[in-house]
Design an enzyme around this catalytic site. Sequence first.
Site, PDB file in Angstrom:
ATOM      1  N   ALA A 161     -23.037  29.269 -81.136  1.00 24.24           N
ATOM      2  CA  ALA A 161     -22.322  28.139 -81.709  1.00 24.24           C
ATOM      3  C   ALA A 161     -20.770  28.829 -81.539  1.00 24.24           C
ATOM      4  O   ALA A 161     -20.660  30.076 -81.531  1.00 24.24           O
ATOM      5  CB  ALA A 161     -22.588  27.718 -82.835  1.00 24.24           C
ATOM      6  N   GLY A 199     -27.074  29.942 -81.254  1.00 25.20           N
ATOM      7  CA  GLY A 199     -27.176  28.509 -80.777  1.00 25.20           C
ATOM      8  C   GLY A 199     -27.465  28.539 -79.363  1.00 25.20           C
ATOM      9  O   GLY A 199     -28.126  27.679 -78.869  1.00 25.20           O
ATOM     10  N   GLU A 259     -31.011  29.012 -79.153  1.00 20.18           N
ATOM     11  CA  GLU A 259     -31.639  27.756 -79.636  1.00 20.18           C
ATOM     12  C   GLU A 259     -31.618  26.736 -78.634  1.00 20.18           C
ATOM     13  O   GLU A 259     -32.682  25.917 -78.675  1.00 20.18           O
ATOM     14  CB  GLU A 259     -31.006  27.419 -80.943  1.00 20.18           C
ATOM     15  CG  GLU A 259     -31.262  28.486 -82.179  1.00 20.18           C
ATOM     16  CD  GLU A 259     -30.557  28.215 -83.227  1.00 20.18           C
ATOM     17  OE1 GLU A 259     -29.280  28.226 -83.216  1.00 20.18           O
ATOM     18  OE2 GLU A 259     -31.158  27.804 -84.550  1.00 20.18           O
ATOM     19  N   GLU A 275     -27.262  35.328 -85.969  1.00 18.34           N
ATOM     20  CA  GLU A 275     -26.631  34.714 -87.135  1.00 18.34           C
ATOM     21  C   GLU A 275     -26.780  35.452 -88.284  1.00 18.34           C
ATOM     22  O   GLU A 275     -25.729  35.329 -89.183  1.00 18.34           O
ATOM     23  CB  GLU A 275     -27.592  33.417 -87.202  1.00 18.34           C
ATOM     24  CG  GLU A 275     -26.964  32.307 -86.195  1.00 18.34           C
ATOM     25  CD  GLU A 275     -28.111  32.172 -85.024  1.00 18.34           C
ATOM     26  OE1 GLU A 275     -28.773  33.665 -84.965  1.00 18.34           O
ATOM     27  OE2 GLU A 275     -28.345  31.349 -84.368  1.00 18.34           O
TER      28      GLU A 275
HETATM   29  N1  3HC Z   1     -17.743  31.737 -80.840  1.00 15.30           N
HETATM   30  C1  3HC Z   1     -16.585  31.849 -80.520  1.00 15.30           C
HETATM   31  N2  3HC Z   1     -16.159  33.062 -79.927  1.00 15.30           N
HETATM   32  C2  3HC Z   1     -16.819  33.951 -79.606  1.00 15.30           C
HETATM   33  C3  3HC Z   1     -18.232  33.922 -79.719  1.00 15.30           C
HETATM   34  C4  3HC Z   1     -18.672  32.585 -80.349  1.00 15.30           C
HETATM   35  N3  3HC Z   1     -20.112  32.606 -80.590  1.00 15.30           N
HETATM   36  N4  3HC Z   1     -18.872  34.906 -79.456  1.00 15.30           N
HETATM   37  C5  3HC Z   1     -17.711  35.537 -78.743  1.00 15.30           C
HETATM   38  N5  3HC Z   1     -16.453  35.093 -78.852  1.00 15.30           N
HETATM   39  C6  3HC Z   1     -15.141  35.644 -78.489  1.00 15.30           C
HETATM   40  C7  3HC Z   1     -14.648  36.743 -79.310  1.00 15.30           C
HETATM   41  O1  3HC Z   1     -14.241  36.511 -80.447  1.00 15.30           O
HETATM   42  C8  3HC Z   1     -13.627  37.550 -78.084  1.00 15.30           C
HETATM   43  O2  3HC Z   1     -12.562  36.805 -78.389  1.00 15.30           O
HETATM   44  P1  3HC Z   1     -11.360  37.541 -78.227  1.00 15.30           P
HETATM   45  O3  3HC Z   1     -11.271  37.983 -76.542  1.00 15.30           O
HETATM   46  O4  3HC Z   1     -10.178  36.362 -78.640  1.00 15.30           O
HETATM   47  O5  3HC Z   1     -11.095  38.613 -79.104  1.00 15.30           O
HETATM   48  C9  3HC Z   1     -14.454  36.777 -76.809  1.00 15.30           C
HETATM   49  O6  3HC Z   1     -15.222  36.015 -76.976  1.00 15.30           O
HETATM   50  C10 3HC Z   1     -15.164  37.970 -76.127  1.00 15.30           C
HETATM   51  O7  3HC Z   1     -16.097  38.329 -77.056  1.00 15.30           O
HETATM   52  P2  3HC Z   1     -16.554  40.110 -76.984  1.00 15.30           P
HETATM   53  O8  3HC Z   1     -15.087  40.925 -77.208  1.00 15.30           O
HETATM   54  O9  3HC Z   1     -17.410  40.369 -78.399  1.00 15.30           O
HETATM   55  O10 3HC Z   1     -17.150  40.175 -75.928  1.00 15.30           O
HETATM   56  P3  3HC Z   1     -18.424  41.419 -75.365  1.00 15.30           P
HETATM   57  O11 3HC Z   1     -18.514  41.053 -74.130  1.00 15.30           O
HETATM   58  O12 3HC Z   1     -18.129  42.410 -75.825  1.00 15.30           O
HETATM   59  O13 3HC Z   1     -19.567  40.770 -76.296  1.00 15.30           O
HETATM   60  C11 3HC Z   1     -21.051  38.806 -77.078  1.00 15.30           C
HETATM   61  C12 3HC Z   1     -20.021  39.295 -75.999  1.00 15.30           C
HETATM   62  C13 3HC Z   1     -22.247  39.722 -77.171  1.00 15.30           C
HETATM   63  C14 3HC Z   1     -21.554  37.586 -76.906  1.00 15.30           C
HETATM   64  C15 3HC Z   1     -20.155  39.064 -78.529  1.00 15.30           C
HETATM   65  O14 3HC Z   1     -19.055  38.441 -78.499  1.00 15.30           O
HETATM   66  C16 3HC Z   1     -21.076  38.169 -79.605  1.00 15.30           C
HETATM   67  O15 3HC Z   1     -22.086  39.042 -80.324  1.00 15.30           O
HETATM   68  N6  3HC Z   1     -20.949  37.207 -80.023  1.00 15.30           N
HETATM   69  C17 3HC Z   1     -21.355  36.630 -80.913  1.00 15.30           C
HETATM   70  C18 3HC Z   1     -22.576  35.955 -80.819  1.00 15.30           C
HETATM   71  C19 3HC Z   1     -23.217  35.061 -81.879  1.00 15.30           C
HETATM   72  O16 3HC Z   1     -23.199  35.692 -83.152  1.00 15.30           O
HETATM   73  N7  3HC Z   1     -23.640  34.039 -81.990  1.00 15.30           N
HETATM   74  C20 3HC Z   1     -24.153  33.177 -82.927  1.00 15.30           C
HETATM   75  C21 3HC Z   1     -23.230  32.028 -83.297  1.00 15.30           C
HETATM   76  S1  3HC Z   1     -23.618  31.442 -84.863  1.00 15.30           S
HETATM   77  C22 3HC Z   1     -24.675  30.084 -84.413  1.00 15.30           C
HETATM   78  O17 3HC Z   1     -24.853  30.125 -83.254  1.00 15.30           O
HETATM   79  C23 3HC Z   1     -25.305  29.267 -85.361  1.00 15.30           C
HETATM   80  C24 3HC Z   1     -26.128  28.396 -84.759  1.00 15.30           C
HETATM   81  O18 3HC Z   1     -27.630  29.039 -85.178  1.00 15.30           O
HETATM   82  C25 3HC Z   1     -26.105  27.150 -85.263  1.00 15.30           C
END
Ligand code: 3HC
Length: 717
Positions: A61, A100, A103, A123
């Site tokens: 997400a 997500g 998912e 998450e």
């Molecule tokens: N939403 C919005 N922005 C995101 C994002 C996300 N899910 N994941 C990464 N980004 C953004 C980062 O903020 C960063 O932005 P910036 O350049 O402006 O700082 C850019 O994408 C690149 O991210 P990283 O610097 O972290 O890049 P890496 O290549 O090192 O890592 C990654 C990539 C492994 C995908 C890491 O970004 C990460 O762990 N992201 C979060 C993943 C996550 O937690 N997903 C779950 C979201 S909650 C959800 O899905 C709810 C659902 O269950 C309903």
Amino acid sequence: MAQYSRVSGTVGLITLLNPPVNALSAAVRQGIVDTMDKALSDRKVKSVVICGHNGKFCGGADIREFSSPLTGPPLIPLIQGVESAAKPVVAAIEGVALGGGLELALGCHYRIAHSKARLGLPEVHLGLLPGAGGSQRLPRLIGVPAALDLITTGRHVTGAEALQLGLVDKVTDRNTVDEAVKFALSVADQPPNSRRVSTFPCPRHPDLDALFEGAMQRVRQRARGALAPVACVQAVRAAATLPYAQGMERERELMATLFTSGQARAQQYHFFAQRAVGRWSMPSGARWDTTKPGAVHKAMVIGLGTMGRGISVALVQAGVSVVAMETNEKQLMEAKQAISSMLERGAKRRGVAPALDKIGYSSNMEPAADVDLVIEAVFEDMALKKKVFQQLSALCKPGTFLCSNTSGLDIDQLASETRHPELVVGMHFFAPAHVMKLLEVVYGSRSSPQAVATAMELGKQMGKVSVAVGNCRGFVGNRMLKPYLEQAFFLLEEGTTPEFVDQVLEEFGFAMGVFRMSDLSGLDVGWRVRKADGLLNASEGHSARIRQGCRYSPLGDLLCEQGRFGQKTGRGWYQYDKPGGRVAKPDPWLHGFLEKFRTQHGLVARRIDHQEVLERCLYALMNEGFRILEDGIAAGPEDIDVIYVLGYSWPPHRGGPMFYAGMVGLQKVLERLEHYHQEHPDIPSLKPCNLLRNLVVNGSPPVHKWREFLKKPQSQL
Ligand code: 3HC
Ligand code: NAI
């Protein structure tokens, strides 16, 4: 958004398009709905592949959208729509499938992954649970124990491990989308009815009650007051015990509670703060995006004690060749063994061969002539460090970066011992250095932008989150620790016990209270620093509890005089069954000692409550944080918060000390500091600093607006 095309005649290919990680923003969700409609209504299309643009399936997400009301199609019915499609849908997973994103893949009928792709439901690290059906589908697909592990830890697995778990159907080392298309062609005629994970029964487990009790106990112990891990267990329990529709209802209720909790806000702030600190700048205006780091192929580590060993391991694991140097022969032999076994263990965990050939050892400085960067980690002694820097300056080839792992000594003084002070920076690691994620990169008044960029980049290469900070006593982390420790000592003098202070701080969420932590790291460390600062002896005619004009607690010094250095001597603020023992037990001797101390100094013990312990310790620490911002030593509150969460075990679900100050309310923090400062006018660290007052006068703006009230960062001593 999402792109649509028809490939190989009969496969509808949907590509998620939202760089850099194809997060499921409103536009992407709408794109999926629209392109799925197209694929399902196109009679030529027999099966569908969903993939992500630029080699990344989906990062989940869009976290940035969490702070505003939902727009666009919600995720749960979208995934339900994919799952109930009459044509087979295949997820082509490369790069990442997280949250997500995974998912969505679980809603597909088949999953093909690249062997190196990373899959997970992280998450929990954002204060949430997999709230788009992940908590209900994953246990049905891979069983309850494995799902509990993935969901409560948020750990990523590789495509290869995912195959073993049964999370994906096939793994490839080739082009994943091509493989998925081939696979989609092969299943085009098979109705997907039996492939809908939500219809699977949850695999039976012989003793569900014991399994969930154990899981709950483990997460409560680890979570330290965080709500999300507990809710994750509850959601998986619903999957194991309820029909799918009811389980989804339970997932929705739990998610709603978490989503609106302050904890989720704090953890999401921490997520973005960790990324924001990479965009560093210096007082000169030099910045992360305009400064090129130097190349570091070969590095030298000087001093192979606790820190030097961990630093050497971290460098080797990052692919840098290392010469590890130590003057003490016995220490050198021991270090060699310890480093080899750390490298071997690390390699085993990561399933690779240990890079033992990347490290060489030396008992003299000569190899310094041939390295790109040196990290000094000798004893915390300015005279010794100066000598080392003089030697290095004479030996190293032009352009070699010289770094110190000092915990708080003046980087400018070290730089002034060298011919090229612009090449000198602090690289302050945290113990154990190959494990801890934090690196403070300290720029002195003459450090060049390239030296800072090089240290920041090297930190990143080692898997650390690097934070650039200005030069001052203790930098950011240890400078803030000082008033925190001081308050804990004063509270003991005034009537409480180490056990009570620790209990309060551990209930707040620290992994260890201040006294247990002090026993672990050794009381002698601070004692030596206070000795060097000339604090150990009271001036003539003054109370033993006043030093250099301020209130001072000699308690720590008195324990050290008794040889009570903490765990290593088996006695400190607690007692241990033997030197090196780990289980802290209350020590009646210590309680008697405190009583005697109070009597000697005319102090009457009073009842100190939970609130006072928490406020005096934490608000004094936060107040120093505001001073650090005011002095321009940290560029913004995010820098301080990242340092505290990653380096000092501040609970992530409380965001960090600066974020927490905002949560408590700046007005309240100010009032309580004023109150305690009135009660203890001889404790300067309780006097609210101007920045805090200024923020309150300006209506207590949210933490992301504080930078507007700050001066440019600078080095200050
Ligand atoms: N939403 C919005 N922005 C995101 C994002 C996300 N899910 N994941 C990464 N980004 C953004 C980062 O903020 C960063 O932005 P910036 O350049 O402006 O700082 C850019 O994408 C690149 O991210 P990283 O610097 O972290 O890049 P890496 O290549 O090192 O890592 C990654 C990539 C492994 C995908 C890491 O970004 C990460 O762990 N992201 C979060 C993943 C996550 O937690 N997903 C779950 C979201 S909650 C959800 O899905 C709810 C659902 O269950 C309903
Ligand atoms: P340590 O006492 O474990 O190791 C220091 C090592 O340096 C010893 O092995 C000693 O023999 C060696 N040494 C002394 N003089 C030397 C010289 N001239 N040349 C080569 N080697 C020499 O100390 P530790 O804990 O590893 O600390 C090292 C530095 O790291 C200090 O500046 C300390 O403040 C800092 N630091 C320590 C942390 C910790 O938790 N221990 C955390 C962060 C920083």
